[in-house]
Each structure stands twice: as structure tokens, then as C-alpha cells.
Design a protein around this motif. Structure first.
Motif, PDB file in Angstrom:
ATOM      1  N   ASP A 276      14.731  68.827  29.065  1.00 26.63           N
ATOM      2  CA  ASP A 276      15.610  69.191  30.403  1.00 26.63           C
ATOM      3  C   ASP A 276      14.926  68.137  31.812  1.00 26.63           C
ATOM      4  N   GLY A 277      16.013  67.410  31.946  1.00 25.95           N
ATOM      5  CA  GLY A 277      16.472  66.944  33.479  1.00 25.95           C
ATOM      6  C   GLY A 277      15.203  65.538  33.473  1.00 25.95           C
ATOM      7  N   GLY A 278      15.838  64.550  32.459  1.00 25.49           N
ATOM      8  CA  GLY A 278      14.898  63.310  32.473  1.00 25.49           C
ATOM      9  C   GLY A 278      13.162  63.609  32.437  1.00 25.49           C
ATOM     10  N   GLN A 279      12.934  64.377  31.467  1.00 24.20           N
ATOM     11  CA  GLN A 279      11.230  64.256  31.252  1.00 24.20           C
ATOM     12  C   GLN A 279      10.945  63.119  30.442  1.00 24.20           C
ATOM     13  N   ARG A 280       9.701  62.194  30.501  1.00 23.06           N
ATOM     14  CA  ARG A 280       9.715  61.145  29.657  1.00 23.06           C
ATOM     15  C   ARG A 280       9.869  60.257  30.829  1.00 23.06           C
ATOM     16  N   HIS A 281      10.476  60.105  31.431  1.00 20.82           N
ATOM     17  CA  HIS A 281      10.541  59.313  32.737  1.00 20.82           C
ATOM     18  C   HIS A 281       9.390  58.410  32.982  1.00 20.82           C
ATOM     19  N   GLY A 282       8.956  57.376  32.981  1.00 19.02           N
ATOM     20  CA  GLY A 282       7.489  56.778  33.678  1.00 19.02           C
ATOM     21  C   GLY A 282       6.630  57.067  32.021  1.00 19.02           C
ATOM     22  N   ASP A 283       6.832  57.211  31.099  1.00 17.53           N
ATOM     23  CA  ASP A 283       5.748  57.713  30.102  1.00 17.53           C
ATOM     24  C   ASP A 283       6.146  56.205  29.043  1.00 17.53           C
TER      25      ASP A 283
ATOM     26  N   ALA B 207       8.733  58.165  39.444  1.00 17.75           N
ATOM     27  CA  ALA B 207       8.166  57.997  38.634  1.00 17.75           C
ATOM     28  C   ALA B 207       6.476  59.185  37.880  1.00 17.75           C
ATOM     29  N   LEU B 210       8.691  62.387  38.775  1.00 12.68           N
ATOM     30  CA  LEU B 210       8.619  63.702  37.440  1.00 12.68           C
ATOM     31  C   LEU B 210       7.685  64.129  36.023  1.00 12.68           C
ATOM     32  N   LEU B 211       6.253  62.926  36.142  1.00 14.43           N
ATOM     33  CA  LEU B 211       5.883  63.140  35.437  1.00 14.43           C
ATOM     34  C   LEU B 211       5.454  63.874  35.626  1.00 14.43           C
ATOM     35  N   ARG B 213       5.685  66.945  36.665  1.00 13.54           N
ATOM     36  CA  ARG B 213       6.765  68.462  37.154  1.00 13.54           C
ATOM     37  C   ARG B 213       7.709  68.486  35.435  1.00 13.54           C
ATOM     38  N   ASN B 214       7.112  67.487  34.982  1.00 16.38           N
ATOM     39  CA  ASN B 214       7.533  68.408  33.587  1.00 16.38           C
ATOM     40  C   ASN B 214       6.066  68.608  33.039  1.00 16.38           C
ATOM     41  N   ALA B 254      -0.472  57.342  33.488  1.00 14.65           N
ATOM     42  CA  ALA B 254       0.275  56.360  33.944  1.00 14.65           C
ATOM     43  C   ALA B 254      -0.031  55.679  35.033  1.00 14.65           C
TER      44      ALA B 254
END
Lengths: 289, 327
Positions: A276-283, B207, B210-211, B213-214, B254
Motif C-alpha cells: 500500500d502506498g509505494g512500498q519497496r521504494h529504494g529497494d 527513500a 518509506l523503506l 515505514r514499510n 539500502a
């Protein structure tokens, strides 16, 4: 796997914002000659004039109409983005699928090349090469494509490998299907979502790098580019001109890039409903220049 | 694949990448049309050159010899740490770069620390309150900002705080000729560092955030979190000691992936703020077509990126035993 990808992207608020922004920039680029009263390189006779009815964003330090340069700059950015995205995604798909199918020395050679290329930031190689060649639009597109494909090739290879495990592919192979037929009829359709995501990512990186190189002053000086406009305008921050020269150009570039990253997020979300909402960004290594 | 083999494999990748950059540095100037000496040193340098100097340089690069001897001369020069001579600055390339390097290290180092720690804290808080207004606001804002090109974020901050409000300096790393010492000098450095640092952190923050948080969202669903709650741990302890600590690992990997972006981002930010680090030096060298300096800087940046990635690779293997046995 077969989901209504475009529909999902357009229902997503991020995807909707992204497509709207990108659509706006595209319209600006296509209608550039109609929307601006002057060719981008024309000397209008006025230098650093503030916005007026004739020049909506005034004129720059060499007397060119800024609004028309902004519009034509959109053409350059979108052309570079679209061309590099198509070429580099095609290379990624070809290398990715064939290495997965053939294996052996062929696969080891390409995957070693991919790993080595991923270790160096492409922008550094681009600056080095551009410092010597001062590339024009075509050379720039080819260079950016040549540097942009490895991340995608690795993703395509992994996906193809997992597809090859499926039973309908063994069935096809049992019936005597050749590798070209298998790629075209069985693998490519399932790679479509990934190809779309790769295209968006490659376009974003290419537009960013073209602007960055022009900002550094190492691209062809006759090209109308947002990066170059910003480089020129940055030297005049002590005057008020930045309000209608530097800021609109920077915003145009940023919004184009933002629109593509929003689309990318929406695509990733649509491909994997668990996120949800842009997971995996920077991954992934290929997510950014 | 065994662990040893994959370590060796990744070392080979870095070595290959390094060789590729060296070859590009060697081949590019020699591929250019016209006089190779002119391509190696740039047109401007040749004007200032006496015939004796020219002869000495031709001798040095073995330019009158076949390409194999030229390659040998190039490699042996590199092993002696000789990056060439910068005609624009009239000094050894290595000395010119060393003079600018501290500023870049200050900028990138503090940006790395700030962006990572801030991103981790924001990410943990945000993941803990998933779906709340803080969470949604941060996601939208940071996705938006991290889409901006780094140099435009720098330009916006420069225009707001430097040009319009006038509370931050417009260029440089210290106030020239102020002769300050001690605390005043330190404050002056920080004052000049603030805007470039803020722009770099803003771009990098998204970056990490988001990482974290997820990962946090996923970890919070684990059963040990429920156990921690059941045995009566405070909210804070669950958030940081249990879930938080276990969300850190992907962030460390990362970091290695972000380093190239951080370094190249710093190059552009330095140009915007005329911050006298390696990036500004590169821009000067590009304008002056000072090719030995351009090559030297890009070589240094490449080596820095490769070393950093390699270091993170090895560190990661130590931190997570699963990686050593997987594959």
C-alpha cells in the motif's frame, strides 16, 4: 497476473495525479509552436524584460522568449525520456529473457556485465563521456539507453526464470515450441506489467540525467533544455528575474519527474496488491539515477 | 552458491567496474579526432605550453609509441598515484582534489547521518501509526519531494532562505577574510553548511523513510510483537526495542544503494550553492575543459562509490547470517 493494470493505475490517486501531470506536459510539448509566439532561439530585441502580454514569462539574458523556451524544453525532455525508455526497456527484455532461457556461458557473460554496470552510477560515466563528446540529442539518447538497461535486464531475467517453472511452458516446450515462440507467446504477455514499470523508471532517469548534464553544461549547446535554462538562470539570482525564469523552469522539470515517479508508485501498487502506498521504494538498484 | 564464492563474485564485479572506468579514461581521449595530447590536456592547456613541455608530455604518455606502451605508461602512472597536472589550477590534480575533498566529506557525511537517522525515526513513528493523519501526510509529502531533482530542491531553498529572506549565505563554505577562530569559525561553517545540507537531506529522506515505514508495518504484524505487548511492555519499548530494531536491517542495505545517489547529489548541490567541494571543482573543470582534473575527480568518485558498496556488502553479510547461508 492478468489484471486490468491501466484501470488500476487510473483509479489510484497517485496514478491519477501522475497521469494528469504527464498529460499536461505532453500537451504543452505537442502544442509548443501554437502556444508560443516566438521560436525558442529568436533574439527578440529585449533583454531580461519582465513578463508582459507578448512575453508571458519575460525574456532571458540573451533576449529569448522564456515561455517558448520552456515549451520547447518540454519537447526535448519528453523525447529523450520516451526514446531512452523504449530502447533501454527493449534491451532489458531481450537480454533478460534470452539469458534466462539459454543459460550457460551466454548467461554468465551478460549477468557479469550487468552486475559490473550496476556498480557504477550511470551519471558519472555520462559526465565523463559527455565532457569529451558534447553529445547531440541522438548521441545522448543512445548513450543514456546503453547505460540504463542493466537493472531491468536483471528483473526480466528473474521473472522469466520463475515463469519457466510453470506447467504451461513445459507443455509448450513438449509440443516442440521454439524459444522465439515461447518468448513471444508465453513470456512477453506476462512480462507486460514489469515492462511498463521499467519504461516509466527509465524515462524518469533519462529526463533527470539529460537535465543534469545540461545543467552541468556538457550537452550540445544548441539543444533547448530545461537543465540548460536553469544553468543560465542560476547566474542571475541577484536580480528579480528568477521569479519568472528559474522557478517556472525548475517546476516544469520537477513536476515532469514527479509525475513519472507517481506513475511508478501506482504501477508497483497495481502489480502487487499487498503493498500500500509505494512500498519497496529504494529497494531496487534501478529506482533512481 | 557457497558464501565464499559469492563474496568473491561480488568483489570481481567491483573490480570489473573499476577496470571499465579506467579503460574509458584511457580510451576516450585517444579516440577523439586530432592531436591526442590536445584531447588529453585540453585546447586551453596547449596554448600555454612551450615546445619543451610538449615534448616532455609526449614522452611521459609515450604518445609517440604504440598503444601498448601508452597503456603501460598510463597504468604505471596510476600506480604511482599520479593523476596528472591541472593546467587551470597549475597544480597536481591530486593536490587540487585533496584541497576540495574535506568540504564534500563534511557535506555528504553529515547528510548521510542526518537523513538516515531522521528517516528511521519518522519511518518508525509513521509505520506505528499506519493510516493516521501523520502517516498519510508524511507519505504524500515525502513522495512528492523525493521526486524533485536534487539541484532544484537546492535552488528553491537558496531562493527562499538566501535570496528572499536573506538569512543564509548565498555561496561558499566560510565568510572570506573574516579571520574568525574557535567557536565563531565553527558557527560560520555551520551557517554556510545549513542550506546545502538541508537540501541534500530533504532529497535523501524519502527513500529511508518509506523503506523503514514499510518494514515497520510488516514487522508489527509479527507474533513477537504481540508477545511483547502481552507481557506488558510499554508502547515506546514495543515501538523502538522490538519492532524498530528489527526493521533496521533493510535500511542498512539500502544505505549502500543510496550512497551513489548521495555522492552525485552532493556534486550538484555544491554547484548550486558554490560550495567549494569536489562538485564545484568538477563544474569548474568542465567549464575550463581541464580534462586531467575531470578524469581525476570522476575516478575518485567512482572509487568512493565502489568502496562504499563493497563495504556495505561485507557488513550486511556479517549482520544477517541468513544472507550467508541463503543463495
Amino acid at each position: 497476473m492478468h489484471v486490468d493494470l491501466l484501470g488500476a493505475v487510473l483509479r489510484d490517486p497517485l496514478g491519477m495525479t501522475g497521469s494528469a501531470l504527464l498529460g499536461l506536459v505532453t500537451v504543452m510539448a505537442i502544442l509548443a509552436p501554437a502556444l508560443s509566439g516566438y521560436p525558442p532561439d529568436l533574439y527578440t530585441g529585449q533583454i531580461l524584460s519582465p513578463p508582459s502580454a507578448w512575453h508571458p514569462l519575460g525574456t532571458d539574458s540573451v533576449g529569448q522568449d522564456i515561455w517558448s523556451r520552456l515549451l520547447w524544453g518540454a519537447r526535448t525532455s519528453l523525447l529523450v525520456g520516451a526514446a531512452v525508455a523504449l530502447i533501454s526497456t527493449s534491451i532489458s527484455v531481450i537480454i533478460g529473457t534470452t539469458t534466462a532461457i539459454f543459460g550457460g556461458l551466454y548467461e554468465r557473460f551478460w549477468m557479469r556485465a550487468v552486475d559490473a554496470m550496476l556498480a557504477i552510477p550511470p551519471i558519472i560515466v555520462m559526465i565523463l563521456v559527455a565532457a569529451y563528446l558534447r553529445p547531440n540529442l541522438l548521441v545522448l539518447i543512445l548513450l543514456l539507453s546503453a547505460l540504463s538497461w542493466p537493472g531491468g535486464a536483471r528483473i526480466c531475467r528473474a521473472q522469466t526464470l520463475s515463469l519457466l517453472e510453470r506447467t504451461h511452458l513445459s507443455a509448450a516446450a513438449t509440443f516442440g515450441a521454439g524459444w522465439r515462440h515461447i518468448i513471444r507467446r508465453h513470456i512477453l504477455p506476462d512480462l507486460t506489467p514489469i515492462m511498463l514499470a521499467l519504461t516509466v523508471g527509465a524515462a524518469r532517469r533519462a529526463i533527470f540525467m539529460e537535465a543534469g548534464l545540461s545543467f552541468l553544461g556538457v550537452s550540445d549547446p544548441t539543444m533547448v533544455s530545461w537543465g540548460k535554462i536553469m544553468q543560465q538562470a542560476l547566474q542571475f539570482t541577484y536580480l528579480d528575474v528568477w521569479r519568472w525564469w528559474l522557478v517556472p523552469t525548475g517546476l516544469a522539470l520537477s513536476l515532469t519527474l514527479v509525475s513519472l515517479s507517481l506513475l511508478g508508485f501506482a504501477l508497483e501498487g497495481a502489480m502487487d496488491p499487498r503493498l500500500d502506498g509505494g512500498q519497496r521504494h529504494g529497494d531496487t538498484r534501478s529506482s533512481h539515477a | 552458491m557457497s558464501a565464499k564464492r559469492s563474496v568473491r563474485g561480488s568483489l570481481a564485479n567491483y573490480l570489473l567496474a573499476l577496470i571499465a572506468i579506467f579503460s574509458l579514461n584511457f580510451v576516450l581521449p585517444r579516440m577523439m579526432p586530432g592531436d591526442p595530447l590536445q584531447a588529453i590536456y585540453g585546447q586551453e592547456a596547449l596554448v600555454a605550453m612551450t615546445p619543451q613541455m610538449e615534448a616532455a608530455l609526449i614522452q611521459k604518455f609515450s604518445l609517440d609509441q604504440p598503444w601498448s606502451s601508452q597503456l603501460y605508461a598510463y597504468i604505471s602512472g596510476l600506480f604511482e598515484g599520479d593523476l596528472g597536472y591541472s593546467y587551470y589550477f597549475r597544480d597536481q590534480v591530486s593536490a587540487v582534489i585533496l584541497g576540495a575533498l574535506p568540504w564534500t566529506l563534511i557535506l555528504t557525511g553529515s547528510a548521510l547521518i542526518l537523513a538516515t537517522s531522521l528517516g528511521i525515526v519518522l519511518g518508525m513513528e509513521s509505520g506505528y501509526r499506519r493510516g493516521g493523519s501523520l502517516d498519510r501526510g508524511l507519505i504524500a509529502g515525502l513522495i512528492f519531494i523525493s521526486g524533485f531533482p536534487d539541484f532544484f530542491v537546492g535552488i528553491v531553498l537558496l531562493l527562499i532562505f538566501g535570496v528572499s529572506l536573506g538569512i543564509a549565505p548565498l555561496y561558499g563554505s566560510i565568510t572570506p577574510y573574516s579571520g574568525e577562530t574557535g567557536l565563531a569559525y565553527l558557527l560560520d561553517i555551520l551557517h554556510h553548511l545549513a542550506l546545502p545540507l538541508a537540501s541534500l537531506v530533504l532529497v535523501q529522506l524519502g527513500a529511508v523513510y518509506l523503506l523503514t515505514r514499510n518494514t515497520m508495518v510488516v514487522v508489527l504484524k509479527e507474533r513477537f510483537v504481540l508477545t511483547a505487548r502481552a507481557k506488558g511492555c510499554t508502547d515506546r519499548a514495543v515501538r523502538y526495542r522490538h519492532a524498530g530494531r528489527n526493521s533496521l536491517l533493510p535500511v542498512i542495505t539500502a544505505t549502500g544503494i543510496r550512497l551513489p545517489q548521495l555522492i552525485t547529489g552532493a556534486l550538484f548541490i555544491e554547484i548550486v550553492f558554490s560550495y567549494p567541494g569536489v562538485g564545484l571543482l568538477l563544474s569548474t573543470a568542465l567549464d575550463a575543459r581541464d580534462y586531467p582534473l575531470i578524469q581525476g575527480i570522476l575516478l575518485l568518485v567512482t572509487v568512493a562509490v565502489l568502496t562504499a558498496n563493497c563495504g556495505v556488502d561485507l557488513l550486511y553479510r556479517r549482520l544477517d547470517p541468513r544472507v550467508r547461508h541463503a543463495r
